[in-house]
Motif scaffolding. Structure first.
Motif, short mmCIF file in Angstrom:
data_model
loop_
_atom_site.label_atom_id
_atom_site.label_comp_id
_atom_site.label_asym_id
_atom_site.label_seq_id
_atom_site.Cartn_x
_atom_site.Cartn_y
_atom_site.Cartn_z
N THR A 32 -10.03 2.72 -0.20
CA THR A 32 -9.19 2.32 -1.32
C THR A 32 -9.44 3.17 -2.56
OG1 THR A 32 -10.72 0.51 -1.85
CG2 THR A 32 -8.78 -0.04 -0.53
N ALA A 33 -10.66 3.66 -2.73
CA ALA A 33 -10.92 4.57 -3.85
C ALA A 33 -10.10 5.84 -3.70
CB ALA A 33 -12.41 4.89 -3.94
N GLU A 34 -10.07 6.38 -2.49
CA GLU A 34 -9.29 7.60 -2.24
C GLU A 34 -7.80 7.33 -2.40
OE1 GLU A 34 -8.28 11.45 -1.60
OE2 GLU A 34 -10.27 10.64 -1.97
N LEU A 35 -7.33 6.22 -1.87
CA LEU A 35 -5.91 5.87 -2.00
C LEU A 35 -5.53 5.65 -3.46
CD1 LEU A 35 -5.53 3.52 1.06
CD2 LEU A 35 -4.44 5.76 0.76
N ALA A 36 -6.40 5.07 -4.25
CA ALA A 36 -6.13 4.86 -5.67
C ALA A 36 -5.98 6.20 -6.39
CB ALA A 36 -7.22 4.02 -6.32
N ARG A 37 -6.86 7.15 -6.05
CA ARG A 37 -6.74 8.50 -6.64
C ARG A 37 -5.39 9.13 -6.28
NH1 ARG A 37 -12.38 8.58 -5.75
NH2 ARG A 37 -12.16 9.25 -3.60
N MET A 38 -4.99 8.97 -5.04
CA MET A 38 -3.71 9.53 -4.60
C MET A 38 -2.54 8.85 -5.33
SD MET A 38 -4.52 9.75 -0.51
CE MET A 38 -2.85 10.16 -0.05
N ALA A 39 -2.62 7.53 -5.48
CA ALA A 39 -1.55 6.80 -6.15
C ALA A 39 -1.43 7.24 -7.61
CB ALA A 39 -1.81 5.29 -6.06
N ARG A 40 -2.56 7.40 -8.29
CA ARG A 40 -2.52 7.87 -9.69
C ARG A 40 -1.90 9.26 -9.77
NH1 ARG A 40 -6.75 4.61 -10.20
NH2 ARG A 40 -8.35 6.02 -9.48
N ALA A 41 -2.30 10.14 -8.87
CA ALA A 41 -1.77 11.51 -8.87
C ALA A 41 -0.27 11.54 -8.59
CB ALA A 41 -2.51 12.36 -7.83
N ALA A 42 0.22 10.55 -7.85
CA ALA A 42 1.64 10.49 -7.53
C ALA A 42 2.45 9.70 -8.56
CB ALA A 42 1.81 9.85 -6.15
N GLY A 43 1.77 9.24 -9.62
CA GLY A 43 2.48 8.50 -10.66
C GLY A 43 2.81 7.07 -10.26
N LEU A 44 1.91 6.44 -9.53
CA LEU A 44 2.10 5.06 -9.10
C LEU A 44 1.00 4.18 -9.70
CD1 LEU A 44 2.78 5.93 -5.36
CD2 LEU A 44 4.49 5.23 -7.06
N PRO A 45 1.07 3.92 -11.00
CA PRO A 45 -0.03 3.22 -11.67
C PRO A 45 -0.26 1.79 -11.18
CG PRO A 45 1.85 3.41 -13.14
CD PRO A 45 2.15 4.26 -11.93
N LEU A 46 0.79 1.06 -10.85
CA LEU A 46 0.59 -0.31 -10.38
C LEU A 46 -0.09 -0.33 -9.01
CD1 LEU A 46 0.92 -3.29 -11.00
CD2 LEU A 46 3.19 -3.19 -9.93
N VAL A 47 0.32 0.57 -8.13
CA VAL A 47 -0.33 0.68 -6.82
C VAL A 47 -1.80 1.06 -7.01
CG1 VAL A 47 -0.37 1.96 -4.64
CG2 VAL A 47 1.82 1.25 -5.62
N ALA A 48 -2.06 2.01 -7.91
CA ALA A 48 -3.44 2.43 -8.19
C ALA A 48 -4.27 1.26 -8.71
CB ALA A 48 -3.46 3.58 -9.19
#
Length: 73
Positions: A32-48
């Motif tokens: 989930t830490a890695e997925l959160a980094r990916m979500a932030r990089a993709a501009g998905l703050p709520l998912v992050a």
């Protein structure tokens, strides 16, 4: 069917061991830490945000002897 293990936790030849609660929590925290980094990089703050919350919960589950944090009321 889950693999069997001996008393030392070693898998019998050809069989898998079942991960412990702490091992599973650690894996979930790492993923989930890695997925959160990916979500932030993709501009998905709520998912992050939700992934960060899941990461935190998994870290706490990994170390249950720690004093739990107080949750706001």
């Amino acid at each position: 069917m889950a693999g069997r293990s001996d008393e030392a936790g070693e898998a019998f030849e050809g069989e898998a061991t079942v991960p412990t609660r702490a091992e599973t929590a650690r894996y979930v925290a790492d993923m989930t830490a890695e997925l959160a980094r990916m979500a932030r990089a993709a501009g998905l703050p709520l998912v992050a945000y939700f992934l960060d919350m899941t990461h935190q919960e998994a870290r706490e589950a990994e170390n249950p002897q720690r004093v739990p944090r107080r949750r706001p009321r």
